[in-house]
Design an enzyme around this catalytic site. Structure first.
Site, mmCIF file in Angstrom:
data_model
loop_
_atom_site.group_PDB
_atom_site.id
_atom_site.type_symbol
_atom_site.label_atom_id
_atom_site.label_comp_id
_atom_site.label_asym_id
_atom_site.label_seq_id
_atom_site.Cartn_x
_atom_site.Cartn_y
_atom_site.Cartn_z
ATOM 1 N N CYS A 56 39.029 35.018 41.119
ATOM 2 C CA CYS A 56 39.102 33.771 40.376
ATOM 3 C C CYS A 56 38.082 32.775 40.929
ATOM 4 C CB CYS A 56 40.531 33.237 40.407
ATOM 5 S SG CYS A 56 40.885 32.003 39.132
ATOM 6 N N HIS B 39 43.141 38.344 38.401
ATOM 7 C CA HIS B 39 43.959 38.511 39.605
ATOM 8 C C HIS B 39 44.638 39.882 39.611
ATOM 9 C CE1 HIS B 39 44.032 34.373 41.355
ATOM 10 N NE2 HIS B 39 43.628 34.070 40.128
ATOM 11 N N GLU C 88 46.170 41.246 42.078
ATOM 12 C CA GLU C 88 47.397 41.192 42.886
ATOM 13 C C GLU C 88 48.600 40.761 42.064
ATOM 14 O OE1 GLU C 88 46.237 36.888 42.852
ATOM 15 O OE2 GLU C 88 45.191 38.818 42.821
#
Length: 410
Positions: free
Chosen positions: A219, A339, A341
């Site tokens: 990001c 993202h 994760e």
């Protein structure tokens, strides 16, 4: 007389037996408390070609085997020479810097790092070093990096301050009214964090670009790398590119997805083979559906960086440095606008991104330790050579003095 001699021999044997038993007991007891362990990673073959994949590690007690020295991070408690020269087969815990972000909670600022990142780094065998995003940290940075670092992970946060020229030298090509509307719409993102900007830019320029430390930017972290290397950003994707792809959805923050096209023969294609499943033979691109939490994005990609994927509006959603992305050799420089994760349940490849990053950090630590050991060996050789020269010089001076004394006596 003979009986006395036999009794003396028997007593000596008994004494020797007691001593052996006592020593054995002491060794066994002390081993139970002080025997160091070397944590062995699971063995795996390494190819001479580039491998993008992670190497899984386990630190379970079953894999902690008794050893003559504790060589975690290449340092020994008992045999310094052994630790300096033999690190190839022992577990290395790479140190990865992770910068915190600021959050207002109950009227006070709190620094935090999302546990998704920490969990993934530790899952693959890295030691996260959490770095406070304060101006004081800039003065104390050497204390945090003491002992070396092997990776930098930068991720979400507010927009980059204009002093770093994220939109190019000319600034954003937007009317003041539009800029005011953007600032109102994305108020939390537009709150510039000067300390975080200064700290993260310094890490990228000094540790990543100058020292070659592996880097993963997510990001904001991807945008920082592009700007630090000379690229530029859109001030607002909707205003400058168009709104037919939604890159931010506050009403469906974690659930929102948009498609991206994945370029073949890239690290991303290797981590996400599922992107190409169901494609017809000879397909040139793969497809994924990713989350999105940004209103800015890459406008001009910095020299040396190559795209990994695009959104349907043409925005670059990921990139890498092909000259510096080879995990087995300690090289990793990747930026993703999304993202992984927060998508662990979507694709197995999301974990592989972190796995490859940690593998690069581990290789970086091994290479660093070997270079340090070689440097120490060279210094020892130089000192020994210098000592021999001094000794020879002293011997010659002594012989010369002796000859002079003989001449005087004569």
């Amino acid at each position: 007389m003979e009986q006395t001699r036999m009794m003396g021999a028997k007593q000596r044997r008994t004494y020797a037996t007691i001593m052996v038993m006592t020593l054995s007991s002491l060794i066994a007891t002390s081993s139970a408390f002080v025997t160091p362990f070397a944590i062995r990673p699971m063995s795996g073959t390494r190819s001479s070609t580039i491998s993008w994949g992670p190497r899984m590690h386990s630190a379970t007690p079953a894999m902690c085997m008794p050893h003559t020295s504790n060589k975690v991070l290449g340092y020994s408690l008992y045999n310094e020479k052994e630790a300096k020269t033999d690190t190839e087969n022992d577990c290395v815990w790479p140190r990865i810097l992770v910068v915190s972000r600021r959050h207002l909670r109950k009227g006070k600022f709190v620094d935090f790092v999302g546990e998704y990142h920490i969990d993934l780094l530790q899952e693959f065998g890295a030691a996260p070093i959490l770095l406070p995003r304060t101006m004081k940290t800039l003065d104390q940075l050497d204390a945090f990096t003491l002992g070396g670092i092997d990776g930098v992970l930068l991720m979400e946060g507010s927009d980059i301050g204009e002093q770093y020229q994220p939109f190019g030298e000319e600034g954003p090509d937007l009317e003041s009214e539009v800029l005011a509307e953007i600032a109102s719409k994305y108020a939390s993102d537009c709150e510039i964090d000067d300390a975080k900007d200064a700290l993260e830019m310094r890490l990228i320029k000094e540790k990543v670009l100058s020292d070659g430390v592996p880097y993963l930017g997510l990001c904001r972290g991807s945008q920082l790398l592009n700007v630090a290397m000379g690229g530029s950003l859109y001030c607002d994707v909707t205003a400058e590119v168009g709104g037919h792809v939604q890159h931010m959805d506050y009403d469906n923050y974690d659930g929102h997805r948009h498609p991206i096209s994945v370029l073949p023969d890239t690290p991303l294609a290797h981590w996400f083979p599922e992107a190409f499943e169901g494609s017809q033979g000879g397909a040139q691109v793969g497809y994924l559906s990713v989350n999105s939490y940004h209103h800015q994005g890459v406008k001009r990609l910095a020299r040396g960086l190559e795209p990994l994927c695009y959104s349907p509006d043409g925005l670059i959603e990921g990139f890498y440095d092909p000259s510096f992305t080879d995990p087995a050799r300690g090289k990793f420089r990747v930026g993703l606008q999304w993202h992984p994760e927060r998508m662990l349940g979507d694709y197995p490849g999301c974990r592989k991104v972190y796995g490859a990053f940690v593998r690069a950090a581990e290789a970086h630590r091994r290479i660093t330790l070997k270079a340090q050991a070689k440097g120490r060996e060279l210094r020892v050789r130089e000192e020994r050579t210098r000592g021999v020269v001094v000794k020879k010089r002293g011997r010659r001076e002594e012989e010369h003095g002796e000859r002079e004394r003989e001449l005087v006596r004569a």
